[in-house]
Structure formats: C-alpha cells, structure tokens
Design an enzyme around this catalytic site. Structure first.
Site, PDB file in Angstrom:
ATOM      1  N   ASN A  26     -17.460  13.893 -32.021  1.00 15.24           N
ATOM      2  CA  ASN A  26     -17.701  13.110 -33.236  1.00 15.24           C
ATOM      3  C   ASN A  26     -16.505  13.033 -34.178  1.00 15.24           C
ATOM      4  OD1 ASN A  26     -20.550  14.986 -32.842  1.00 15.24           O
ATOM      5  ND2 ASN A  26     -20.615  12.774 -32.499  1.00 15.24           N
TER       6      ASN A  26
ATOM      7  N   VAL B 198     -13.948  10.788 -38.806  1.00 17.44           N
ATOM      8  CA  VAL B 198     -15.189  11.544 -38.632  1.00 17.44           C
ATOM      9  C   VAL B 198     -16.369  10.585 -38.493  1.00 17.44           C
ATOM     10  CG1 VAL B 198     -16.724  13.266 -39.650  1.00 17.44           C
ATOM     11  CG2 VAL B 198     -14.248  13.418 -40.028  1.00 17.44           C
ATOM     12  N   CYS B 199     -17.189  10.830 -37.480  1.00 20.04           N
ATOM     13  CA  CYS B 199     -18.406  10.040 -37.288  1.00 20.04           C
ATOM     14  C   CYS B 199     -19.584  10.838 -37.844  1.00 20.04           C
ATOM     15  CB  CYS B 199     -18.622   9.737 -35.802  1.00 20.04           C
ATOM     16  SG  CYS B 199     -20.068   8.719 -35.484  1.00 20.04           S
ATOM     17  N   LEU B 200     -19.949  10.513 -39.082  1.00 20.98           N
ATOM     18  CA  LEU B 200     -21.068  11.187 -39.744  1.00 20.98           C
ATOM     19  C   LEU B 200     -21.858  10.120 -40.495  1.00 20.98           C
ATOM     20  CD1 LEU B 200     -22.365  13.979 -40.343  1.00 20.98           C
ATOM     21  CD2 LEU B 200     -20.936  14.083 -42.393  1.00 20.98           C
TER      22      LEU B 200
END
Length: 207
Positions: free
Chosen positions: A128, A135-137
């Site tokens: 992620n 950042v993949c959030l």
C-alpha cells in the site's frame, strides 16, 4: 363618507443599496481589523501573524493527540511551521515489527476541509506504499471527512503496517506476493528492512 387611510407602501428594496450597505460593513470590518492589528503591534515587536482556520484546527488536533507508544510526532521546522511535521511509526507486531518508518505531513490552510498530504520518507516494501513514498489510505482520499483528524490518520498509517492490504495496492508486485505467498512476502519484508535488495530495488536499513 368614511375617510379611508391610504395604505403605506412597503419600502422599496434596492439591490444596489443593499450591496452598498454590505460593502460599507465589510470596509468598516476591515478598518476595525486593521486597528486591532496596529494595537497588537504597538509595542514595537514583530507583526503578529494571523493564523488560518487550518492552523487553529491543527493546534487543537495536536493538543488532543492520543498516540500509541510506537508512534511519535516531531516538528523539524520548529513552532513557526506547525503545518509541516513528521511522524515516525515503529510497529510492535506483524510483518514490519521492529522497523521504523518516517512520514511527512503537509497540512493545508483550509484543513480540515482538505486531507493532509502524507508521504513515506522511508523506502519500504509494502503493498500500500509505492517506492516513491505515495500512500494508499482511503481516509486520505475519497473517505476523508472534516470530522477526521491527525490522530485518525496516524492510526490509519499504523494499521497499514499491522494489516497490509493486497486488495488495494500501490506496489502491485508486493501485493501479489502477499496474496499468493505470505511466507515469501515476510522474507522480502525482513530483507528490505535489514538493508538489501528485493528484486531490482535496494532498500536502506530501517531496523
């Protein structure tokens, strides 16, 4: 014959006069604001810097931080620039146990109506987080809401390390390994954190 009183006409509404009155009020407000600033600076000191709504909200968020012991916040630019800070995360469980990962935060003047911009400064092998630190959030993207805060974001980042998610990847290669071969994924993570190559990519030691 009865005398009938003439009905009074309601006062006519003039859009231009309304704008004129509004403009006058705004000018008066600006004059009062300027007078207040001059009074504050009358002691000959440096001009008082006005805080944006985002700064005021950020002050509140920071004063109410309730972080796990494995997370810490620092302000490299000192108290004069609280809108840019760093957060270090040292997971105490999971694949990334023992590693230390540094994130930079840039907070907008219109925060919390816009999510903070977060990047991982530590190169990490993670499904992620890509190799450039993006950042993949979800709460930093489509699920951000003004009721959320810095504390929520830091917990979200911490959660990425304790439960990485191969279903919503930025590093597709790492995600595929986590999905198909968790043992190999764990080995790759340990190799990267210890300082070494995973495939063609070199990772600096962070453990």
């Amino acid at each position: 014959m009865k005398y009938r009183k003439k009905k009074k006409k309601p006062p006519s509404f003039s859009l231009s006069s309304a704008f004129h009155r509004t403009g006058a009020m705004i000018r008066l407000f600006k004059v009062k604001e300027k007078q207040r600033e001059l009074a504050e600076n009358a002691n000959g000191g440096a001009p008082v810097k006005k805080q944006s709504p985002g700064e005021l909200r950020l002050h509140k968020d920071i004063s109410e931080l309730n972080l796990p012991k494995s997370c810490a916040i620092t302000f490299p630019n000192g108290k004069d620039n609280l809108m840019n800070f760093e957060v270090s995360i040292r997971p105490d469980e999971g694949y990334y146990f023992g590693g230390t990962f540094l994130f930079s935060f840039q907070v907008s003047p219109i925060y919390p109506h816009e999510a903070p911009k977060v990047k991982c400064k530590t190169k990490v092998y993670h499904p992620n987080i890509d190799l450039e630190g993006n950042v993949c959030l979800n709460i930093l993207r489509e699920d951000w809401k003004p009721v959320l805060n810095i504390n929520t974001v830091i917990y979200g980042l911490y959660h990425l390390f304790t439960e990485p998610n191969y279903e919503d990847p930025l590093n597709h290669e790492a995600a595929a390994v986590l999905r198909d071969n968790p043992k190999m994924f764990e080995s790759n993570v340990r190799r990267a954190m210890s300082g070494g190559y995973v495939g063609q990519n070199f990772f600096a030691r962070c453990i």
